[in-house]
Design an enzyme around this catalytic site. Structure first.
Site, PDB file in Angstrom:
ATOM      1  N   GLU A  37      22.051   8.566  -4.903  1.00  0.00           N
ATOM      2  CA  GLU A  37      21.318   7.446  -5.502  1.00  0.00           C
ATOM      3  C   GLU A  37      22.272   6.664  -6.418  1.00  0.00           C
ATOM      4  OE1 GLU A  37      18.229   8.492  -8.350  1.00  0.00           O
ATOM      5  OE2 GLU A  37      17.193   6.591  -8.018  1.00  0.00           O
ATOM      6  N   LYS A 119      12.837   1.887  -3.617  1.00  0.00           N
ATOM      7  CA  LYS A 119      12.161   2.991  -4.332  1.00  0.00           C
ATOM      8  C   LYS A 119      10.745   2.560  -4.716  1.00  0.00           C
ATOM      9  CE  LYS A 119      13.467   6.148  -8.110  1.00  0.00           C
ATOM     10  NZ  LYS A 119      14.530   6.340  -9.112  1.00  0.00           N
ATOM     11  N   CYS A 162      14.696   9.691  -4.914  1.00  0.00           N
ATOM     12  CA  CYS A 162      14.584  10.449  -6.161  1.00  0.00           C
ATOM     13  C   CYS A 162      13.140  10.655  -6.648  1.00  0.00           C
ATOM     14  CB  CYS A 162      15.476   9.803  -7.221  1.00  0.00           C
ATOM     15  SG  CYS A 162      15.972  10.996  -8.490  1.00  0.00           S
TER      16      CYS A 162
END
Ligand SMILES: O=C(O)CCC(=O)C(=O)O
Length: 305
Positions: A37, A119, A162
């Site tokens: 990431e 994300k 994440c």
């Protein structure tokens, strides 16, 4: 791949080709390369806008110019030159209205963009005495929940970034929404950068949990943890740039559908090779057929249009 991320974007861009060549030279038969990431920028809210670049989209063949989007061009050229699929970790993406996303882009060996995942769940947490981070200070959340791409040997691959891993509904929807044009998936790939507070407690637990509850492999890639020397160097640099350093937990790993960790890195620069055995997925799904046993008469998890 797990490597140190410099606070200077150009350093990250110039290092990546050697890191990739070295890794692939000792692992020439890899099917898929996964980066961490935010591998091109410091993981810091104030740094995201200044390092953001336009990405384009899988539907449009033209890319923004290399001067505007150097990281994207680099990922594409590495995929072509090594003839490999690359999940490009994530990078700050500059959206059309000036908004900034934390975005994962995937390239195939022909240089085609296979997928782009923004994300969906922003990392906003405040743990007294531990980590405080507020991505929403500078980032906008993506709204495409189920991003996938088709890989020739690994099948349909689901993407998350994440903090997304904390939301089981997203993964359950991914795993359950197979159609004739989108067969069920057996593998999730997650670039991530957990920290020294939540990393030791939740990083492997969450991956093992998502693997078990979706009956899929989960493969993650984190930046390496800063060393004392790197912290000192970053300290000098970050003081002038007005943000604090972030210490990643590391421990990139692969987890099989039984929830077993099949490969893991430590905290430093160290790559992990995960052997994804798709027959193992089928075997697990047959032995423990929870997908068929869900009580649809009593509950459902639904995606909103
Ligand atoms: O969920 C966590 O504890 C960490 C998440 C994170 O670091 C991120 O989303 O970048």
């Amino acid at each position: 791949m797990q490597f140190h991320v410099s606070p200077i974007k150009s350093v990250n861009l110039s290092r990546l080709p050697t890191l990739v060549s070295t890794f692939l030279a000792s692992n020439p038969t890899l099917d898929l390369l996964v980066l961490p990431e935010v591998w091109n920028s410091p993981y810091a809210t104030k740094a995201f806008p200044s390092n953001a670049e336009p990405i384009g989209s899988p539907d449009s063949p033209s890319l923004p110019s290399p001067s505007l989007s150097p990281s994207v061009h680099l990922l594409r050229s590495l995929a072509i030159s090594h003839s490999i699929h690359i999940v490009g970790g994530s990078i700050p993406e500059l959206g059309p209205g000036g908004e900034v996303y934390n975005t994962c882009v995937v390239y195939g060996p022909d240089g085609g963009m296979r997928a782009k995942h923004r994300k969906v769940h922003l990392f906003d947490i405040d743990v007294p005495g531990g980590v405080t981070f507020k991505e929403s200070d500078t980032l906008t959340a993506g709204s495409n929940l189920l991003t996938t791409f088709k890989h020739p040997t690994l099948g349909v691959v689901g993407l998350g970034i994440c903090y997304d891993i904390r939301f089981p509904e997203m993964f359950l929807l991914h795993a359950s929404s197979s159609t004739s044009s989108r067969p069920g998936l057996d593998l999730f790939v997650l670039p991530g950068a957990f920290n020294m507070t939540t990393g030791p407690r939740h990083w492997s637990l969450l991956q093992r949990s998502r693997a078990v509850d979706t009956q899929c492999y989960v493969v993650s890639s984190s930046p390496a943890r800063s060393t004392r020397e790197i912290e000192e160097e970053n300290g000098r640099l970050t003081a002038g740039m007005g943000y604090e350093g972030y210490r990643a937990w590391g421990h990139s790993m692969g987890v099989d559908p039984w929830g077993e960790i099949v490969a893991t890195a430590g905290e430093g620069e160290e790559n992990v090779v995960v052997d994804v055995v798709l027959e193992r997925v089928e075997g697990f799904k047959e032995s423990v057929p929870t997908k068929e046993q869900k009580r649809g008469d009593l509950y459902t998890v639904e995606k909103k249009e």
